[in-house]
Enzyme design. Structure first.
Site, PDB file in Angstrom:
ATOM      1  N   VAL A  59      58.335 -20.398  89.223  1.00 35.19           N
ATOM      2  CA  VAL A  59      57.633 -21.127  88.170  1.00 35.19           C
ATOM      3  C   VAL A  59      57.223 -22.516  88.651  1.00 35.19           C
ATOM      4  CG1 VAL A  59      57.762 -22.020  85.810  1.00 35.19           C
ATOM      5  CG2 VAL A  59      58.772 -19.800  86.361  1.00 35.19           C
ATOM      6  N   CYS A  60      58.098 -23.163  89.403  1.00 34.20           N
ATOM      7  CA  CYS A  60      57.780 -24.493  89.919  1.00 34.20           C
ATOM      8  C   CYS A  60      56.599 -24.432  90.880  1.00 34.20           C
ATOM      9  CB  CYS A  60      58.996 -25.098  90.615  1.00 34.20           C
ATOM     10  SG  CYS A  60      60.432 -25.296  89.537  1.00 34.20           S
ATOM     11  N   SER A  61      56.623 -23.483  91.781  1.00 35.86           N
ATOM     12  CA  SER A  61      55.519 -23.367  92.738  1.00 35.86           C
ATOM     13  C   SER A  61      54.230 -22.977  92.024  1.00 35.86           C
ATOM     14  CB  SER A  61      55.868 -22.388  93.863  1.00 35.86           C
ATOM     15  OG  SER A  61      56.190 -21.116  93.368  1.00 35.86           O
ATOM     16  N   SER A  63      53.360 -23.942  89.047  1.00 38.32           N
ATOM     17  CA  SER A  63      52.823 -25.143  88.401  1.00 38.32           C
ATOM     18  C   SER A  63      52.111 -26.035  89.417  1.00 38.32           C
ATOM     19  CB  SER A  63      53.920 -25.919  87.659  1.00 38.32           C
ATOM     20  OG  SER A  63      54.783 -26.599  88.542  1.00 38.32           O
TER      21      SER A  63
END
Length: 166
Positions: A59-61, A63
């Site tokens: 999810v972080c990547s 974003s």
């Protein structure tokens, strides 16, 4: 402190996000070339602070990829991808993914950002990392948008964030 969700389990942060209309807290973060960037260095630009736990999670990547795509169309706007990851992890990810529209930054040298912005996770297995949040500043350093994602497993509300910059 704020309550966030980590996979449906509540966890506290060390504080609250800055209120809309308030002056943004100062910060110094480290870029991938190991130079520092501070809030005054970005004076006169709108700033999107894309804050997340770790670049090495899906999810972080995602974003960072999405903000990289959006950054090209944002006039006078600097997007900072902020985490506690080492600058080397940010650099590896951005080079591998061809990310060049955002500035990845780390709390490498100073740990004040997470506390000043109320995003440091205070308990549980991710204690010490930064919660998923977005804070948008106008050209004068005033907060014009701030929100936590409902759960760390959810991407930020991109449409809301982009609307704050319209």
């Amino acid at each position: 402190m704020a309550v966030i969700m980590i996979g449906g389990t509540p966890a506290n942060t060390t504080g609250n996000l800055p209120d809309v209309g308030s002056k943004a807290p100062g910060f110094t973060l480290t870029k991938t070339d190991l130079t520092d960037v501070s809030l005054p260095d970005l004076a006169g630009k709108r700033i999107v602070l894309n804050i997340f736990p770790s670049i090495d999670t899906p999810v972080c990547s995602a974003s960072v990829r999405r903000f990289n795509q959006e950054a090209a169309s944002l006039a006078n706007t600097q997007v900072l991808s902020v985490s506690a990851d080492l600058p080397f992890a940010h650099k590896r990810f951005c080079e591998t993914e061809g990310i060049d529209g955002v500035t990845p930054v780390s709390e490498l040298r100073t740990r004040g950002f997470g506390d000043a912005y109320g995003v440091r996770i205070a308990e549980g297995p991710l204690q010490g990392l930064l919660a998923r949040a977005v804070v948008v500043l106008d050209e004068e350093g005033t907060v014009i948008y701030s929100s936590f994602s409902k759960d760390l497993k959810e991407e930020p509300p991109y449409d809301e964030i982009l609307a704050s910059l319209a």
